[in-house]
Structures are given as structure tokens and as C-alpha cells.
Design an enzyme around this catalytic site. Structure first.
Site, PDB file in Angstrom:
ATOM      1  CG  ASP A 121      -1.973   1.073   1.202  1.00 16.35           C
ATOM      2  OD1 ASP A 121      -2.108   1.743   0.153  1.00 16.35           O
ATOM      3  OD2 ASP A 121      -2.654   1.262   2.231  1.00 16.35           O
TER       4      ASP A 121
ATOM      5  N   GLY B 253      -8.084   9.985   7.276  1.00 10.94           N
ATOM      6  CA  GLY B 253      -7.489  11.222   6.784  1.00 10.94           C
ATOM      7  C   GLY B 253      -5.987  11.283   7.011  1.00 10.94           C
ATOM      8  CG  ASP B 254      -4.081  10.929  10.595  1.00  5.14           C
ATOM      9  OD1 ASP B 254      -3.884  12.126  10.328  1.00  5.14           O
ATOM     10  OD2 ASP B 254      -4.562  10.540  11.672  1.00  5.14           O
ATOM     11  CB  SER B 255      -4.693   7.044   4.647  1.00  4.87           C
ATOM     12  OG  SER B 255      -5.277   5.996   5.323  1.00  4.87           O
TER      13      SER B 255
HETATM   14  N1  ARG Z   1      -7.511   4.177   5.999  1.00  4.94           N
HETATM   15  C1  ARG Z   1      -7.466   5.408   6.734  1.00  4.94           C
HETATM   16  C2  ARG Z   1      -7.344   6.589   5.780  1.00  4.94           C
HETATM   17  O1  ARG Z   1      -7.511   6.393   4.618  1.00  4.94           O
HETATM   18  C3  ARG Z   1      -6.380   5.449   7.742  1.00  4.94           C
HETATM   19  C4  ARG Z   1      -6.575   4.445   8.764  1.00  4.94           C
HETATM   20  C5  ARG Z   1      -5.586   4.498   9.836  1.00  4.94           C
HETATM   21  N2  ARG Z   1      -6.260   3.954  10.946  1.00  4.94           N
HETATM   22  C6  ARG Z   1      -5.691   3.703  12.103  1.00  4.94           C
HETATM   23  N3  ARG Z   1      -6.444   3.251  13.045  1.00  4.94           N
HETATM   24  N4  ARG Z   1      -4.413   3.875  12.282  1.00  4.94           N
HETATM   25  O2  ARG Z   1      -7.215   7.716   6.202  1.00  4.94           O
END
Ligand code: ARG
Length: 269
Positions: free
Chosen positions: A132, A223-225
Site C-alpha cells: 500500500d 485522513g491520516d492515511s
Molecule cells: N484508511 C485510513 C485513511 O484512509 C487510515 C486508517 C488508519 N487507521 C488507524 N487506526 N491507524 O485515512
């Protein structure tokens, strides 16, 4: 009888909805269906603290054509940004802009760069299978420091207990709205065996690394992704997925940068 069927159905709906919220970046939700559910703006990253881009010049965020932030990223070369595959996999370069040097979304500080090319790791299909990771090529170089990538010789940075920093403009609570300002949090790296015990076959050792506290409370969030997980002044992870945010026993899952360093580096020149 009727009640039972109904209950099962609502349970299924709930699970489907939950998975959707967990995995799909805010921007993707907005463009594929209705605008992302109620966002009651808070600050990003759960359990962290405010941070300044001046102290982390390589951290950036991605916006769509409407200017809405949907993911994070890391400057890895003057005109290259590393982000998550799932952030940009079905996007076109002209649909994305990179915002550098802007701590607070409500200001005009820093630089907004257009994107000329998107490389998504060829093995990326969905976050649960690894790979990813993506690299954006910018139309103009940014005059900001790059963050070096962790590579094969950086084993020590992945040792369980290593204190790593996650940064982003994402939600500050599960189901909450995105943050206006950059935030950061410290999370310990977790052993692959522990993460595997939690997430089963969705956790792919080598492709992913987990970080978080057993008791939860501190984590990346929606949003952190695509944003950075940093240790030893290197990019060791890219925010990828999790079940909810900051839940006890549910650590954040990050793309293991060292495993893909050669392939990423090949995209940086
Ligand atoms: N998939 C999420 C995004 O697109 C980020 C997920 C991170 N989640 C976590 N529990 N660390 O923003």
C-alpha cells in the site's frame, strides 16, 4: 423470527458501514458517494498533540480539486511524495494537489504543487494485501527537506518498542472530523506476531508493521492515511489501515517502507 432477521440485517449493515468508514480515505468517500458524513472539525491524529510543519518540513497533505484534504504524504525527493496506494490508486494526476509547508489548513502558508504522475506499487490491490504505497511526481520541485526512507539495514527501527511518530491532518477521534492543523503522536512499534494475533491473515508480515499501545488511546485515524510513521529520522511506515482508531488491542497498521525501499527509490530519480 421477524425480529431476528431484521437484527441480522442491521448487524450486517453495521459491519459493512464500519468497514467502509475504516478503510476508505475521506476523499474517496466524498467523490464516490455523498460528501463524507458529518464532519464536526477537530484536530487530526487521536491522542496526539499539535505540531508544526517547520519542525517536520517533509510532511504534506493531499487535496482534491475542491481543496478538500483526503490523505497525507512525505517528501522523499524535491519533486516526489510518498503516500499510500489506497489514497491515489484510482485517481488522475490532475485531480490531486500536494500542500507543503502549511501547518493550518485555514491559511495560505507554504506551497501547493500540482501532480504530473502517479506511481502505485504494481502489487497493490487493497490495503489488507500490502504494497500500500505510491509515489507522486510533482510538477514543480519543493524547496523543503526530504525524509530518508528506511531500508534493509534499518532492522533496529522496526524492533518492538521502538518509539515512532505518526503525523497527519486526519480525524482526532474515531468517526470525528479532520483536523485543521497538523498533529503528531508517539506510538511504539509492535511485534509482527502480536499484530498477526490481532488481525489474522489481514496482517501480512514484511509488508506491514503495526504500532500502538495495547490499551489504545493513541493512533492515526481517517485522513491520516498516506502520512508518515517516523523513527530514527527515517520514514519507516506509511499510514495504511486499522480497525477503528485508537481502540484497545487494535493497533494502527502501516506499510513497511524498508520492504519496498528499493522499489520506491527507483521512483525517486
Ligand atoms: N484508511 C485510513 C485513511 O484512509 C487510515 C486508517 C488508519 N487507521 C488507524 N487506526 N491507524 O485515512
Amino acid at each position: 423470527m421477524r425480529q431476528r432477521v431484521w437484527r441480522n440485517r442491521s448487524a450486517t449493515l453495521l459491519i459493512v458501514a464500519a468497514l467502509w468508514v475504516l478503510l476508505v480515505p475521506a476523499g474517496a468517500v466524498a467523490s464516490e458517494s455523498q460528501p463524507a458524513a458529518s464532519s464536526s472539525a477537530a484536530a487530526p491524529i487521536v491522542g496526539g498533540e499539535p505540531a508544526e510543519v517547520a519542525d517536520h518540513p517533509w510532511v504534506v497533505y493531499l487535496v482534491d480539486t475542491a481543496g478538500k484534504q483526503f490523505c497525507g504524504g512525505t517528501i522523499a525527493a524535491p519533486d516526489k511524495v510518498v503516500t499510500a496506494g489506497h489514497c491515489v490508486a484510482d485517481q488522475r494526476p490532475d485531480g490531486i494537489r500536494v500542500v507543503a509547508g502549511r501547518t493550518d489548513k485555514n491559511t495560505q502558508a507554504g506551497t501547493v504543487a500540482g501532480v504530473s504522475d502517479i506511481w502505485v506499487h504494481p502489487e497493490y490491490t487493497d490495503p489488507y494485501r500490502g504494497a500500500d504505497v505510491a509515489v507522486l511526481t510533482l510538477r514543480d520541485s519543493l524547496s523543503r527537506a526530504s525524509l530518508p526512507l528506511a531500508s534493509a539495514e534499518d532492522d533496529a527501527l522496526y524492533r518492538p518498542g521502538t518509539r515512532a511518530t505518526v503525523l497527519g491532518w486526519g480525524a482526532t477521534s474515531e468517526g470525528g472530523g479532520p483536523s485543521d492543523i497538523l498533529r503528531k503522536a508517539t506510538v511504539p512499534v509492535i511485534a509482527d506476531s502480536e499484530c498477526r494475533a490481532t488481525y489474522g491473515s489481514n496482517f501480512v508480515a514484511g509488508a506491514m508493521v503495526c504500532a500502538g499501545y495495547a490499551e489504545g488511546g493513541v493512533d492515526g485515524c481517517q485522513g491520516d492515511s498516506g502520512g508518515p510513521l517516523v523513527a530514527g529520522d527515517k520514514l519507516i511506515g506509511v499510514v495504511s489501515w486499522g480497525i477503528g482508531c485508537a481502540r484497545p488491542g487494535k493497533p494502527g497498521v502501516y506499510t513497511e517502507v524498508a520492504s519496498y525501499a528499493d522499489q520506491i527509490r527507483a521512483q525517486l530519480s
